[in-house]
Write a protein that holds these residues in place. Structure first.
Motif, PDB file in Angstrom:
ATOM      1  N   PRO A 141       0.823  -1.226   0.000  1.00 40.41           N
ATOM      2  CA  PRO A 141       0.000   0.000   0.000  1.00 40.41           C
ATOM      3  C   PRO A 141       0.847   1.262   0.000  1.00 40.41           C
ATOM      4  O   PRO A 141       0.868   2.030   0.955  1.00 40.41           O
ATOM      5  CB  PRO A 141      -0.797  -0.149   1.296  1.00 40.41           C
ATOM      6  N   ARG A 142       1.552   1.482  -1.088  1.00 35.80           N
ATOM      7  CA  ARG A 142       2.386   2.673  -1.224  1.00 35.80           C
ATOM      8  C   ARG A 142       1.662   3.676  -2.096  1.00 35.80           C
ATOM      9  O   ARG A 142       1.606   3.535  -3.321  1.00 35.80           O
ATOM     10  CB  ARG A 142       3.743   2.309  -1.832  1.00 35.80           C
ATOM     11  N   TRP A 143       1.077   4.700  -1.467  1.00 32.28           N
ATOM     12  CA  TRP A 143       0.277   5.680  -2.164  1.00 32.28           C
ATOM     13  C   TRP A 143       0.721   7.082  -1.754  1.00 32.28           C
ATOM     14  O   TRP A 143       1.368   7.273  -0.725  1.00 32.28           O
ATOM     15  CB  TRP A 143      -1.219   5.512  -1.840  1.00 32.28           C
ATOM     16  N   SER A 144       0.340   8.080  -2.535  1.00 29.93           N
ATOM     17  CA  SER A 144       0.687   9.463  -2.237  1.00 29.93           C
ATOM     18  C   SER A 144      -0.547  10.344  -2.395  1.00 29.93           C
ATOM     19  O   SER A 144      -1.348  10.141  -3.314  1.00 29.93           O
ATOM     20  CB  SER A 144       1.795   9.962  -3.178  1.00 29.93           C
ATOM     21  N   ALA A 145      -0.707  11.330  -1.489  1.00 31.04           N
ATOM     22  CA  ALA A 145      -1.804  12.280  -1.591  1.00 31.04           C
ATOM     23  C   ALA A 145      -1.501  13.386  -2.591  1.00 31.04           C
ATOM     24  O   ALA A 145      -2.382  14.175  -2.929  1.00 31.04           O
ATOM     25  CB  ALA A 145      -2.102  12.880  -0.221  1.00 31.04           C
ATOM     26  N   SER A 146      -0.256  13.455  -3.063  1.00 27.54           N
ATOM     27  CA  SER A 146       0.149  14.447  -4.055  1.00 27.54           C
ATOM     28  C   SER A 146       0.903  13.741  -5.176  1.00 27.54           C
ATOM     29  O   SER A 146       1.234  12.550  -5.079  1.00 27.54           O
ATOM     30  CB  SER A 146       1.035  15.520  -3.413  1.00 27.54           C
ATOM     31  N   ILE A 147       1.176  14.474  -6.242  1.00 26.68           N
ATOM     32  CA  ILE A 147       1.835  13.882  -7.400  1.00 26.68           C
ATOM     33  C   ILE A 147       3.300  13.582  -7.065  1.00 26.68           C
ATOM     34  O   ILE A 147       4.069  14.501  -6.763  1.00 26.68           O
ATOM     35  CB  ILE A 147       1.759  14.835  -8.606  1.00 26.68           C
ATOM     36  N   PRO A 148       3.710  12.320  -7.099  1.00 30.44           N
ATOM     37  CA  PRO A 148       5.113  11.995  -6.850  1.00 30.44           C
ATOM     38  C   PRO A 148       5.964  12.264  -8.090  1.00 30.44           C
ATOM     39  O   PRO A 148       5.433  12.428  -9.190  1.00 30.44           O
ATOM     40  CB  PRO A 148       5.065  10.499  -6.531  1.00 30.44           C
ATOM     41  N   GLU A 149       7.256  12.322  -7.909  1.00 33.98           N
ATOM     42  CA  GLU A 149       8.156  12.509  -9.049  1.00 33.98           C
ATOM     43  C   GLU A 149       8.444  11.146  -9.670  1.00 33.98           C
ATOM     44  O   GLU A 149       9.288  10.393  -9.202  1.00 33.98           O
ATOM     45  CB  GLU A 149       9.451  13.201  -8.608  1.00 33.98           C
ATOM     46  N   CYS A 150       7.712  10.846 -10.732  1.00 32.27           N
ATOM     47  CA  CYS A 150       7.913   9.609 -11.476  1.00 32.27           C
ATOM     48  C   CYS A 150       8.848   9.922 -12.644  1.00 32.27           C
ATOM     49  O   CYS A 150       8.607  10.870 -13.393  1.00 32.27           O
ATOM     50  CB  CYS A 150       6.585   9.073 -11.999  1.00 32.27           C
ATOM     51  N   THR A 151       9.893   9.141 -12.798  1.00 28.05           N
ATOM     52  CA  THR A 151      10.921   9.416 -13.800  1.00 28.05           C
ATOM     53  C   THR A 151      10.685   8.602 -15.065  1.00 28.05           C
ATOM     54  O   THR A 151      10.324   7.425 -14.993  1.00 28.05           O
ATOM     55  CB  THR A 151      12.317   9.095 -13.227  1.00 28.05           C
ATOM     56  N   ALA A 152      10.884   9.215 -16.221  1.00 27.42           N
ATOM     57  CA  ALA A 152      10.718   8.523 -17.507  1.00 27.42           C
ATOM     58  C   ALA A 152      11.575   7.252 -17.535  1.00 27.42           C
ATOM     59  O   ALA A 152      12.681   7.242 -16.993  1.00 27.42           O
ATOM     60  CB  ALA A 152      11.127   9.454 -18.641  1.00 27.42           C
ATOM     61  N   PRO A 153      11.037   6.186 -18.133  1.00 30.17           N
ATOM     62  CA  PRO A 153       9.773   6.064 -18.874  1.00 30.17           C
ATOM     63  C   PRO A 153       8.608   5.561 -18.030  1.00 30.17           C
ATOM     64  O   PRO A 153       7.754   4.826 -18.529  1.00 30.17           O
ATOM     65  CB  PRO A 153      10.144   5.053 -19.949  1.00 30.17           C
ATOM     66  N   ASP A 154       8.568   5.921 -16.765  1.00 31.99           N
ATOM     67  CA  ASP A 154       7.505   5.492 -15.872  1.00 31.99           C
ATOM     68  C   ASP A 154       6.179   6.138 -16.262  1.00 31.99           C
ATOM     69  O   ASP A 154       6.136   7.021 -17.134  1.00 31.99           O
ATOM     70  CB  ASP A 154       7.881   5.876 -14.436  1.00 31.99           C
ATOM     71  N   ARG A 155       5.121   5.720 -15.600  1.00 33.60           N
ATOM     72  CA  ARG A 155       3.816   6.355 -15.736  1.00 33.60           C
ATOM     73  C   ARG A 155       3.343   6.805 -14.367  1.00 33.60           C
ATOM     74  O   ARG A 155       3.556   6.111 -13.365  1.00 33.60           O
ATOM     75  CB  ARG A 155       2.787   5.384 -16.329  1.00 33.60           C
ATOM     76  N   LEU A 156       2.709   7.958 -14.336  1.00 33.95           N
ATOM     77  CA  LEU A 156       2.028   8.434 -13.138  1.00 33.95           C
ATOM     78  C   LEU A 156       0.616   7.876 -13.165  1.00 33.95           C
ATOM     79  O   LEU A 156      -0.080   7.986 -14.167  1.00 33.95           O
ATOM     80  CB  LEU A 156       1.995   9.965 -13.126  1.00 33.95           C
ATOM     81  N   ARG A 157       0.211   7.267 -12.058  1.00 34.25           N
ATOM     82  CA  ARG A 157      -1.128   6.683 -11.976  1.00 34.25           C
ATOM     83  C   ARG A 157      -1.961   7.440 -10.953  1.00 34.25           C
ATOM     84  O   ARG A 157      -1.445   7.925  -9.953  1.00 34.25           O
ATOM     85  CB  ARG A 157      -1.040   5.207 -11.550  1.00 34.25           C
ATOM     86  N   MET A 158      -3.272   7.500 -11.175  1.00 36.67           N
ATOM     87  CA  MET A 158      -4.192   8.030 -10.173  1.00 36.67           C
ATOM     88  C   MET A 158      -5.406   7.120 -10.054  1.00 36.67           C
ATOM     89  O   MET A 158      -5.822   6.467 -11.025  1.00 36.67           O
ATOM     90  CB  MET A 158      -4.634   9.444 -10.508  1.00 36.67           C
ATOM     91  N   ASP A 159      -5.944   7.051  -8.847  1.00 39.82           N
ATOM     92  CA  ASP A 159      -7.126   6.253  -8.558  1.00 39.82           C
ATOM     93  C   ASP A 159      -8.134   7.126  -7.829  1.00 39.82           C
ATOM     94  O   ASP A 159      -7.771   7.869  -6.905  1.00 39.82           O
ATOM     95  CB  ASP A 159      -6.791   5.059  -7.656  1.00 39.82           C
ATOM     96  N   ILE A 160      -9.408   7.034  -8.210  1.00 44.96           N
ATOM     97  CA  ILE A 160     -10.491   7.750  -7.551  1.00 44.96           C
ATOM     98  C   ILE A 160     -11.606   6.741  -7.279  1.00 44.96           C
ATOM     99  O   ILE A 160     -12.153   6.149  -8.213  1.00 44.96           O
ATOM    100  CB  ILE A 160     -11.038   8.896  -8.422  1.00 44.96           C
TER     101      ILE A 160
END
Length: 339
Positions: free
Chosen positions: A175-194
């Motif tokens: 359960p590693r989650w963030s309440a704000s946008i983390p710094e994801c480095t290329a070629p990663d993807r930033l994910r969000m869940d609602i």
């Protein structure tokens, strides 16, 4: 093709559908009905004719849908736009707009496209007793998360959250989650869940704050497991949004090659390297599913504890593929916060 059963410690039963971007704009028919350009910049999915004047009659009877199922699913889904600072590709210098203010650009989500399917809208079970779950009533409006999220008012990551895809986050094991946008480095993807509430008061399709008519399930810790509270006794299908944003050269921070500096159009605070954006993460949903189609999702996938992908209804039928919307570009006004 018959869907597989869900895994233990995972979704109880689920249907995942793809949608393509329909259009963008500064409207919000739930919060600002009838008021044109009164909201922050949104990205809309689903009903192609959604605007500030949309109501259940117009949604259910007009327009097509950019989601699988097309006119069987004229529901409207929307979230604030994700924005990245705009840099000169040659010099990496921060660019300015016509007013001389720092310029921004939209970070596109990886959505739609049946050739590269990325399921972004889930319909699942929020309570343990699957037989008790009811279809979502036609015309129900709901909002998950808060546009007021900011430093010192961080949101609960069980409801809205960000994470880098490389984190391999999981509710069951990591359960590693963030309440704000983390710094994801290329070629990663930033994910969000609602995750939207899935307990209804049984009466109202909306409320003054667009939230009070709904509630989240509670875990009793007893034999009944996760149930709806007495104030909102009707379990309905749980809706959730799951987006991925590619950290690519055209949108990443040129120095760190990451999502540093990205913000949500609804962020009402100054985003910096020490105060990341995205704390105002939230989403809106307006139900205009054909009742028989949504009942099929409940009966075939959720109640049968199946993991249904790509519009598979687990009854021998599959929803049609996505269709593109207008995908219009609109000006980014006031850091996306609007007029």
């Amino acid at each position: 093709m018959q869907p597989d059963a869900t895994n233990d410690n995972s979704w109880r039963g689920i249907m995942r559908i793809n949608c393509d971007l329909s259009h963008s704009g500064y409207n919000d028919p739930i919060v600002y009905p009838g008021q044109k350009d009164a909201a922050h910049l949104h990205r809309f999915y689903g009903n192609t004719l959604l605007d500030e004047n949309s109501d259940i009659a117009s949604l259910f009877t007009s327009g097509e849908s950019s989601c699988q199922g097309n006119t069987l699913n004229r529901s409207a889904y929307w979230v604030p736009a994700l924005l990245a600072p705009l840099y000169d590709p040659q010099t990496s210098q921060r660019l300015t707009d016509e007013s001389g203010d720092p310029a921004w650009q939209i970070v596109p989500a990886v959505v739609g496209g049946d050739d590269e399917a990325h399921e972004i809208f889930y319909y699942s079970a929020g309570v343990d007793d699957l037989s008790s779950i009811q279809p979502i009533p036609l015309g129900l409006k709901m909002i998950a998360g808060s546009h007021m999220g900011m430093p010192g008012m961080e949101q609960d990551t069980s409801i809205v959250r960000w994470h880098c895809q490389s984190w391999e986050s999981s509710d069951a094991t990591n359960p590693r989650w963030s309440a704000s946008i983390p710094e994801c480095t290329a070629p990663d993807r930033l994910r969000m869940d609602i995750f939207f509430p899935s307990c209804w008061n049984g009466t109202d399709l909306d409320s003054a704050d667009h939230k009070s008519h709904l509630a989240y399930p509670v875990n009793t810790g007893g034999p009944n497991g996760t149930v709806c509270p007495a104030s909102h006794p009707v379990p309905i299908i749980r809706v959730s949004f799951h987006y991925a944003y590619g950290v690519k050269p055209e949108v990443y921070d040129p120095q760190s090659r990451s999502s540093r500096g990205w913000r949500f159009a609804s962020d009402m605070y100054e985003v910096s390297t020490t105060t990341p954006g995205g704390m105002s993460l939230h989403g809106d949903w307006f139900n205009a599913w054909h009742p028989e189609a949504l009942q099929a999702v409940l009966d075939g996938c959720i109640r049968q504890r199946l993991d249904c992908h790509d519009g598979n209804l687990a009854n021998g039928y599959r929803l049609t593929g996505t269709r593109p919307g207008s995908q219009n570009d609109v000006p980014i006004v006031n850091k996306g916060m609007g007029y």
